[in-house]
Design an enzyme around this catalytic site. Structure first.
Site, PDB file in Angstrom:
ATOM      1  N   GLY A 178       0.350  -1.453  -0.234  1.00 28.04           N
ATOM      2  CA  GLY A 178       0.122  -0.290   0.198  1.00 28.04           C
ATOM      3  C   GLY A 178       0.929   1.102  -0.155  1.00 28.04           C
ATOM      4  O   GLY A 178       0.653   2.316   0.849  1.00 28.04           O
ATOM      5  N   ILE A 189      17.025  -6.475  -6.685  1.00 25.44           N
ATOM      6  CA  ILE A 189      18.245  -5.452  -7.567  1.00 25.44           C
ATOM      7  C   ILE A 189      18.017  -4.508  -8.306  1.00 25.44           C
ATOM      8  O   ILE A 189      18.880  -3.847  -8.689  1.00 25.44           O
ATOM      9  CB  ILE A 189      19.561  -7.202  -8.329  1.00 25.44           C
ATOM     10  CG1 ILE A 189      20.402  -6.246  -9.193  1.00 25.44           C
ATOM     11  CG2 ILE A 189      17.523  -7.238  -9.559  1.00 25.44           C
ATOM     12  CD1 ILE A 189      21.409  -7.826  -9.072  1.00 25.44           C
ATOM     13  N   THR A 209       7.737  -8.891  14.881  1.00 22.83           N
ATOM     14  CA  THR A 209       8.573  -7.224  14.315  1.00 22.83           C
ATOM     15  C   THR A 209      10.014  -7.569  13.825  1.00 22.83           C
ATOM     16  O   THR A 209      10.682  -6.949  12.831  1.00 22.83           O
ATOM     17  CB  THR A 209       8.696  -6.452  15.599  1.00 22.83           C
ATOM     18  OG1 THR A 209      10.278  -7.309  15.535  1.00 22.83           O
ATOM     19  CG2 THR A 209       7.969  -6.617  16.263  1.00 22.83           C
ATOM     20  N   LYS A 210      10.909  -8.825  13.220  1.00 24.57           N
ATOM     21  CA  LYS A 210      11.753  -9.387  13.014  1.00 24.57           C
ATOM     22  C   LYS A 210      11.750  -8.878  11.557  1.00 24.57           C
ATOM     23  O   LYS A 210      13.048  -8.689  10.690  1.00 24.57           O
ATOM     24  CB  LYS A 210      12.114 -10.600  12.931  1.00 24.57           C
ATOM     25  CG  LYS A 210      13.301 -11.198  12.366  1.00 24.57           C
ATOM     26  CD  LYS A 210      14.699 -11.100  13.497  1.00 24.57           C
ATOM     27  CE  LYS A 210      14.807 -11.241  15.060  1.00 24.57           C
ATOM     28  NZ  LYS A 210      15.382 -10.607  16.207  1.00 24.57           N
ATOM     29  N   GLY A 219     -10.410  -2.953 -23.783  1.00 25.68           N
ATOM     30  CA  GLY A 219      -9.565  -3.615 -23.718  1.00 25.68           C
ATOM     31  C   GLY A 219      -9.139  -3.959 -25.656  1.00 25.68           C
ATOM     32  O   GLY A 219      -9.217  -2.692 -25.926  1.00 25.68           O
ATOM     33  N   CYS A 275     -15.275   2.661 -24.651  1.00 26.62           N
ATOM     34  CA  CYS A 275     -13.921   2.234 -25.656  1.00 26.62           C
ATOM     35  C   CYS A 275     -14.204   1.252 -26.447  1.00 26.62           C
ATOM     36  O   CYS A 275     -14.966   0.705 -27.146  1.00 26.62           O
ATOM     37  CB  CYS A 275     -12.842   2.201 -25.055  1.00 26.62           C
ATOM     38  SG  CYS A 275     -10.825   2.018 -25.991  1.00 26.62           S
ATOM     39  N   HIS A 308     -11.965   7.377 -21.369  1.00 26.28           N
ATOM     40  CA  HIS A 308     -12.387   6.446 -20.043  1.00 26.28           C
ATOM     41  C   HIS A 308     -12.560   7.515 -19.889  1.00 26.28           C
ATOM     42  O   HIS A 308     -12.032   8.403 -18.544  1.00 26.28           O
ATOM     43  CB  HIS A 308     -11.090   6.265 -20.392  1.00 26.28           C
ATOM     44  CG  HIS A 308     -10.433   4.386 -20.986  1.00 26.28           C
ATOM     45  ND1 HIS A 308     -10.740   3.140 -20.281  1.00 26.28           N
ATOM     46  CD2 HIS A 308     -10.087   5.128 -22.148  1.00 26.28           C
ATOM     47  CE1 HIS A 308     -10.058   2.618 -21.373  1.00 26.28           C
ATOM     48  NE2 HIS A 308     -10.164   3.277 -22.562  1.00 26.28           N
ATOM     49  N   GLU A 310     -13.539   7.004 -16.736  1.00 27.94           N
ATOM     50  CA  GLU A 310     -13.358   6.236 -14.815  1.00 27.94           C
ATOM     51  C   GLU A 310     -11.566   7.011 -14.808  1.00 27.94           C
ATOM     52  O   GLU A 310     -11.832   7.209 -13.450  1.00 27.94           O
ATOM     53  CB  GLU A 310     -13.111   4.858 -15.009  1.00 27.94           C
ATOM     54  CG  GLU A 310     -11.661   4.357 -15.680  1.00 27.94           C
ATOM     55  CD  GLU A 310     -12.133   3.701 -17.743  1.00 27.94           C
ATOM     56  OE1 GLU A 310     -10.935   3.471 -18.213  1.00 27.94           O
ATOM     57  OE2 GLU A 310     -13.314   5.194 -17.617  1.00 27.94           O
TER      58      GLU A 310
END
Length: 540
Positions: free
Chosen positions: A16, A147, A187-188, A353, A380, A513, A515
């Site tokens: 989050g 990495i 907590t580790k 899509g 769309c 779109h 949204e």
């Protein structure tokens, strides 16, 4: 000079960071400060535009035509700030820029390396186009230890030294798991994650601990001790019932206060959480609900239609009810099952899509919505499928299709050859897929006294696009004779933007779109109207 807040994550992804960054942005805004939010993604794709939604969730589109990470949608919805191309960058884009410079000889024969050339380019991105903001929040994608993330972490370490530690704040978001077998909070993982971050040279100033249960004081003290932060800067975020609780939760934990204290500045205004409290109460407590079917290819993954899900929820907020989303995989939706599968829905939505897979299920669902007077919203690709269904069943063009699916003599939807953007002629192609679509905000002109112009209360609108195929305007007259009205066009009148049925309570298709521009505090009018129509239909 802007103050910079860098948000990193550890242990696992999807904790989050985006929602935390967006919530903090709202709280700082509410306190009277100007904020900008950015996302630095460590993957090698130049942008997420060609990535499968199953891999990365939805592709969010900005006004200026950037295909970005879905977290920018969170940023916009919570802060109300429209994102730009300069707010999202990837490893692929960084390396692409550096290699172009190298080919142009701009490094004067020097050996091009990760440090300093890649890290310098990252730092350029961080500070670019951020002159008037009080705060710039930069979320670093991935997790510490990957990495791929190392160049970004090194860059923000260097940046902190360059602009001064008093102007940079490091927030680290980590998982504090609950072990059911031993009934313990552990907590580790947080300790190891912070140790990894510190080994790179970054000491977090604030640690946000994500947990499914409240973290006992003793455990918070342990995190404070081993991670070298004060107990007040160990911020707890327990799983919320709705994401709209997040700003309330972080304010309760005094995250915004700790940030201001770190920078030694005072709040300009009192935080206003009333809008979020009202929305949270409505979302959690309303007993009224309406069933909406979303029929698409990627419904197995909720993040694939994240902005769409949120916009429908916003439509529910505007109508004082809860929207119950019924997700239906179009590839496995058989015409014989349509009546049974859609029996209890009050509205049907076909989202955007690409590709032929699952189209016949969508077309069959649209036919059901049209013939049974069920509110229908096509977005769309969904608008294109509505046009194909109408052509097949009302215009008797049985082989009506889209050229996207292959060569055809009856392509009522085809590849755009060209269009205009900011006075320039743009060319369409299906060869190079990355960034070659009609992307970003474009103006549309709506016909007077149509359903859609009445919904917008305007005949000129601006909406965000992401498509390379367009409804064939040559069929317009045939469609309108049978009752499908072309109610919106591009300003040059060459590209159809919206269609609607004149003998249906609510049947609208849009090429854009909407949204992407819906907000919980300002629901988009199309979604508000669609949910209102579904609400009326549910009472029949």
């Amino acid at each position: 000079m802007a103050r910079y807040i860098f948000v990193t994550g550890g242990v696992v992804s999807s904790l989050g960071k985006g929602l935390s960054s967006a919530s903090l942005a709202y709280l700082l805004q509410s306190r009277g400060y100007k904020v900008r939010i950015r996302k630095l993604d460590p993957y090698l794709n130049v942008d997420p535009g060609t990535m499968s939604p199953f891999q990365h969730g939805e592709v969010f589109v900005t006004d200026d035509g950037a295909e970005t990470d879905l977290d920018l949608g969170h940023y916009e919805r919570f802060s109300g700030i429209s994102a730009k191309k300069s707010d999202n960058i990837t490893t692929g884009k960084i390396y692409n820029d550096v290699l172009k410079r190298e080919r142009q000889g701009k490094y004067l024969g020097k050996t091009v390396q990760v440090i300093p050339h890649i890290t310098n380019r990252i730092k350029e991105f961080i500070k670019n186009d951020a002159n008037k903001e009080d705060f710039v929040i930069c979320e670093i994608g991935g997790t510490v230890g990957d990495i791929e993330s190392l160049p970004f972490l090194e860059a923000i370490r260097q940046y902190s030294n360059e602009v001064g530690k008093k102007n940079t704040l490091f927030i680290h978001l980590t998982l504090v798991p609950y072990m059911k077998a031993s009934d313990e909070i552990k907590t580790k993982p947080t300790q190891h994650s912070v140790k990894e971050l510190r080994s790179i040279g970054i000491q977090p100033d604030i640690i946000i601990c994500r947990s499914e249960r409240t973290i006992p004081l003793d455990q918070r003290k342990k995190i404070s001790l081993f991670c070298n932060v004060s107990i007040e800067d160990v911020i707890e975020t327990v799983d919320v019932k709705t994401i709209y609780e997040a700003p309330i939760s972080f304010n309760k934990e005094k995250l915004d206060e700790r940030v201001l204290k770190f920078f030694n500045i005072k709040s300009r205004k009192k935080v206003n959480l009333l809008p979020w409290k009202k929305i949270t109460q409505l979302v959690l407590n309303t007993k009224k609900k309406v069933n909406i079917a979303i029929i698409g290819k990627y419904v197995e993954l909720k993040d694939a239609y994240k902005s769409l899900d949120e916009a429908l929820t916003h439509g529910g907020i505007a109508n004082n009810l809860k929207v119950n989303l019924i997700r239906i995989e179009s590839e496995f939706l058989k015409p014989s099952e349509i009546k049974t599968r859609l029996r209890d829905v009050s509205g049907i939505l076909i989202p955007g899509g690409f590709g032929k897979r699952g189209t016949e299920g969508k077309i069959a669902a649209i036919n059901y919505a049209r013939t049974n007077k069920i509110p229908f919203f096509g977005i769309c690709f969904g608008m294109q499928m509505a046009v194909i269904e109408f052509a097949r069943n009302k215009l008797s063009i049985k082989n009506a299709t889209s050229s996207e699916f292959g060569p055809s003599k009856a392509s009522v939807v085809g590849l755009m050859s060209e269009w205009t953007k900011d006075g320039k002629l743009m060319k369409g192609t299906d060869k190079d897929l990355g960034g070659t679509m009609r992307l970003g905000s474009y103006e549309a002109r709506l016909k007077k006294d149509t359903k859609i112009s009445n919904i917008y209360k305007s005949q000129r609108i601006n909406e965000r696009h992401r498509h390379r195929y367009e409804v064939n305007i040559n069929y317009r007259e045939d469609f309108e004779k049978k009752g499908m009205i072309f109610s919106g066009f591009s300003p040059d009148h060459k590209l159809p933007e919206t269609v609607e049925l004149n003998d249906h309570p609510w049947f609208i298709g849009v090429q854009f779109h909407p949204e992407f521009k819906s907000r919980p505090l300002a629901p988009h009018p199309l979604f508000s109207s669609f949910i209102k129509a579904a609400k009326i239909n549910s009472k029949k």
